[in-house]
Motif scaffolding. Structure first.
Motif, short mmCIF file in Angstrom:
data_model
loop_
_atom_site.label_atom_id
_atom_site.label_comp_id
_atom_site.label_asym_id
_atom_site.label_seq_id
_atom_site.Cartn_x
_atom_site.Cartn_y
_atom_site.Cartn_z
N SER A 24 0.83 -1.20 0.00
CA SER A 24 0.00 0.00 0.00
C SER A 24 0.87 1.26 0.00
O SER A 24 0.58 2.22 -0.73
CB SER A 24 -0.92 -0.01 1.22
OG SER A 24 -1.72 1.17 1.24
N MET A 25 1.93 1.26 0.80
CA MET A 25 2.85 2.40 0.81
C MET A 25 3.58 2.54 -0.52
O MET A 25 3.81 3.65 -1.01
CB MET A 25 3.84 2.27 1.97
CG MET A 25 3.22 2.52 3.34
SD MET A 25 4.42 2.34 4.69
CE MET A 25 4.34 0.56 4.96
N TYR A 26 3.95 1.40 -1.11
CA TYR A 26 4.61 1.41 -2.42
C TYR A 26 3.72 2.06 -3.48
O TYR A 26 4.18 2.84 -4.31
CB TYR A 26 4.95 -0.03 -2.82
CG TYR A 26 5.46 -0.20 -4.23
CD1 TYR A 26 6.79 0.03 -4.55
CD2 TYR A 26 4.58 -0.59 -5.25
CE1 TYR A 26 7.25 -0.13 -5.86
CE2 TYR A 26 5.04 -0.75 -6.56
CZ TYR A 26 6.37 -0.52 -6.85
OH TYR A 26 6.82 -0.68 -8.14
N GLU A 27 2.44 1.71 -3.44
CA GLU A 27 1.50 2.22 -4.45
C GLU A 27 1.04 3.64 -4.17
O GLU A 27 0.52 4.32 -5.07
CB GLU A 27 0.29 1.29 -4.53
CG GLU A 27 0.64 -0.10 -5.06
CD GLU A 27 -0.53 -1.06 -5.00
OE1 GLU A 27 -1.51 -0.76 -4.26
OE2 GLU A 27 -0.47 -2.11 -5.66
N HIS A 338 17.91 4.46 -3.92
CA HIS A 338 17.15 5.61 -4.42
C HIS A 338 16.76 5.41 -5.89
O HIS A 338 16.88 6.34 -6.70
CB HIS A 338 17.92 6.91 -4.22
CG HIS A 338 17.97 7.35 -2.79
ND1 HIS A 338 18.19 8.66 -2.43
CD2 HIS A 338 17.82 6.68 -1.63
CE1 HIS A 338 18.17 8.76 -1.10
NE2 HIS A 338 17.95 7.56 -0.60
N SER A 339 16.33 4.21 -6.23
CA SER A 339 15.95 3.90 -7.61
C SER A 339 14.59 3.22 -7.62
O SER A 339 14.13 2.66 -6.62
CB SER A 339 16.98 2.97 -8.26
OG SER A 339 16.96 1.69 -7.64
N LYS A 340 13.95 3.24 -8.79
CA LYS A 340 12.67 2.55 -8.94
C LYS A 340 12.85 1.04 -8.78
O LYS A 340 11.93 0.34 -8.33
CB LYS A 340 12.07 2.88 -10.30
CG LYS A 340 11.59 4.33 -10.41
CD LYS A 340 10.91 4.60 -11.73
CE LYS A 340 10.41 6.05 -11.79
NZ LYS A 340 9.75 6.35 -13.08
N GLU A 341 14.02 0.54 -9.15
CA GLU A 341 14.30 -0.88 -9.01
C GLU A 341 14.35 -1.29 -7.54
O GLU A 341 13.85 -2.36 -7.17
CB GLU A 341 15.60 -1.24 -9.72
CG GLU A 341 15.57 -1.13 -11.22
CD GLU A 341 15.65 0.30 -11.74
OE1 GLU A 341 15.34 0.52 -12.93
OE2 GLU A 341 16.02 1.22 -10.97
N ALA A 344 10.82 -1.41 -6.26
CA ALA A 344 10.14 -2.63 -6.69
C ALA A 344 10.59 -3.83 -5.85
O ALA A 344 9.80 -4.75 -5.58
CB ALA A 344 10.41 -2.90 -8.17
N ALA A 345 11.84 -3.81 -5.42
CA ALA A 345 12.36 -4.93 -4.62
C ALA A 345 11.64 -5.05 -3.28
O ALA A 345 11.56 -6.14 -2.71
CB ALA A 345 13.86 -4.76 -4.39
N THR A 346 11.09 -3.95 -2.78
CA THR A 346 10.43 -4.01 -1.47
C THR A 346 9.17 -4.87 -1.49
O THR A 346 8.76 -5.39 -0.45
CB THR A 346 10.05 -2.60 -0.96
OG1 THR A 346 9.07 -2.01 -1.84
CG2 THR A 346 11.27 -1.70 -0.87
N ILE A 347 8.55 -5.01 -2.67
CA ILE A 347 7.33 -5.82 -2.75
C ILE A 347 7.58 -7.15 -3.47
O ILE A 347 6.63 -7.84 -3.84
CB ILE A 347 6.18 -5.03 -3.43
CG1 ILE A 347 6.58 -4.59 -4.84
CG2 ILE A 347 5.80 -3.83 -2.58
CD1 ILE A 347 5.41 -4.04 -5.66
N SER A 348 8.83 -7.50 -3.66
CA SER A 348 9.22 -8.74 -4.32
C SER A 348 9.28 -9.88 -3.30
O SER A 348 9.23 -9.65 -2.09
CB SER A 348 10.58 -8.57 -4.97
OG SER A 348 11.59 -8.47 -3.97
N PRO A 349 9.40 -11.13 -3.76
CA PRO A 349 9.62 -12.23 -2.82
C PRO A 349 10.86 -12.02 -1.93
O PRO A 349 10.85 -12.39 -0.75
CB PRO A 349 9.80 -13.45 -3.74
CG PRO A 349 9.02 -13.09 -4.97
CD PRO A 349 9.21 -11.62 -5.14
N GLU A 350 11.90 -11.40 -2.50
CA GLU A 350 13.09 -11.10 -1.71
C GLU A 350 12.78 -10.06 -0.62
O GLU A 350 13.31 -10.12 0.49
CB GLU A 350 14.22 -10.59 -2.61
CG GLU A 350 14.80 -11.63 -3.56
CD GLU A 350 13.91 -11.87 -4.78
OE1 GLU A 350 12.94 -11.09 -5.00
OE2 GLU A 350 14.19 -12.84 -5.51
#
Length: 388
Positions: A24-27, A338-341, A344-350
């Motif tokens: 939710s925070m990511y979006e 400090h990147s979009k990548e 995206a990693a914050t909501i990944s399986p990792e």
């Protein structure tokens, strides 16, 4: 069931709830001091989890979740960050930090009644530029805290380390307008700024190791045929200690004085963002976190980083109580901060695995302090010695 297992079960059984918060925070990223929806989101979760919550705590977007056992005992704080960056959103992973802090706080709450004391989940906004933790530290939030813990995601797992103090200074120069073909009638504030910029650049050769100077010319005039009456620059002066950051700042101010003398202009300085203290290491907490990470199977744990580079408002907390900011890997080294990548990693399986390991790591670290009061005293003695 033993306390360690209760903590692990708490985190792992609710991990989808925590990842829902992270997503939710990511979006819906909100930059520093504008995280009102995020504050509501996280506070509401904590309230449902049995914490007494306070919104708008110390600063407008700060919050506090508190669970008191009603019995004397240690006060343990878990810190949450949740401000995003312009353009890249949660490229520093603060949404995951918030999820980790809430998960660790709820897990420790599940066993706290056996020991007595208080669990705090402290929402510390605006880490990137405006220092929510600085405001809270200055307000006394951490004065009676026995230990403050958090974990930052990134491309490696480790025990944290030092950070540099930072002093953000704005230089403003004042001259006199004139036509570009009659420069003798004016005084160029831009010339003063450029001369100061060059002189400060030359300072870099003469500062101590691990000291950094970054600056930009913010204002330099509006038309090429007008001698600028106003110019400004913004600088960060970073150093291993605030004392030395201020010393370098003073040298830069002397550069501005000389430039203004040469150009017939004047200047003033101001602090345009929140200064951050350096971060003190608490080796006792670092050793415990290392043990817990090893128990949890976290690979390639990096030792305490003794050389600071970036700056963080965690430093302010480290001067108030024993503090640790560990790290957890959620992305490969090819992913930059400090990147979009990284966002995206914050909501990944990792990212999900990182949340589990980090939350369990700091919750189990806190448990160790509860079960072994002599370790908590050791951490506090170390803190006292470091701040004398």
């Amino acid at each position: 069931m033993d306390c360690k297992q209760i903590i692990k079960d708490s985190v792992e059984s609710k991990v989808e709830d925590y990842m829902s918060l992270v997503k939710s925070m990511y979006e819906n990223p909100e930059i520093g001091n504008e995280e009102f929806e995020t504050m509501e989101l996280l506070s509401s979760y904590l309230e449902k989890a049995g914490f007494e919550t306070t919104k708008g705590y110390v600063v407008p977007t700060g919050f506090l979740g508190k669970y008191e056992t009603g019995k004397p005992g240690p006060k343990i704080a878990f810190m949450c960050e949740y401000d995003a960056l312009p353009e890249v959103g949660h490229g520093c992973g603060h949404n995951l930090i918030a999820g980790i802090g809430i998960a660790a706080g709820e897990a420790l709450k599940a066993v706290m009644d056996q020991f007595g004391g208080t669990v705090l989940v402290v929402g510390t906004p605006a880490e990137e530029n405006f220092g929510g933790k600085v405001s809270m530290a200055n307000a006394g939030v951490f004065d009676d805290v026995d230990a403050a813990l958090m974990v930052h995601p990134g491309t490696s797992s480790g025990l944290g380390g030092r950070s540099n103090a930072i002093n953000p200074v704005k230089f403003e120069f004042f001259g006199k307008n004139a036509h570009g073909c009659q420069p003798q009638d004016g005084a160029s504030a831009l010339d003063a700024a450029v001369m100061t910029y060059i002189q400060i650049n030359l300072l870099r050769q003469f500062v101590e190791k691990n000291t950094f100077i970054h600056g930009i010319i913010r204002d330099g005039g509006a038309a090429a045929n007008v001698i600028p009456a106003y110019a400004s620059m913004e600088y960060y002066f970073r150093a291993p200690t605030m004392k030395y950051a201020l010393e370098v700042t003073d040298k830069a101010i002397e550069c501005a004085k000389g430039a203004c003398l040469a150009t017939g202009t004047t200047f003033k300085t101001s602090i345009y963002e929140c200064p951050y203290e350096d971060t003190l290491i608490n080796y006792t907490l670092a050793d415990i976190l290392n043990d817990k990470y090893m128990e949890l199977g976290v690979p390639d744990i990096e030792p305490v980083n003794e050389v600071g580079d970036g700056s963080t408002d965690v430093g302010a907390v480290s001067y108030k109580c024993p503090t640790i900011q560990g790290r957890i890997k959620i992305a490969d080294t090819c992913v930059t901060g400090h990147s979009k990548e990284m966002a995206a990693a914050t909501i990944s399986p990792e990212g999900k695995n990182g949340l589990i390991k980090a939350a369990e790591g700091i919750a189990l670290t806190a448990l160790e302090l509860l079960e072994k009061p002599e370790l908590l005293q050791k951490a506090k003695d170390e803190f006292i010695a470091a701040t004398k």
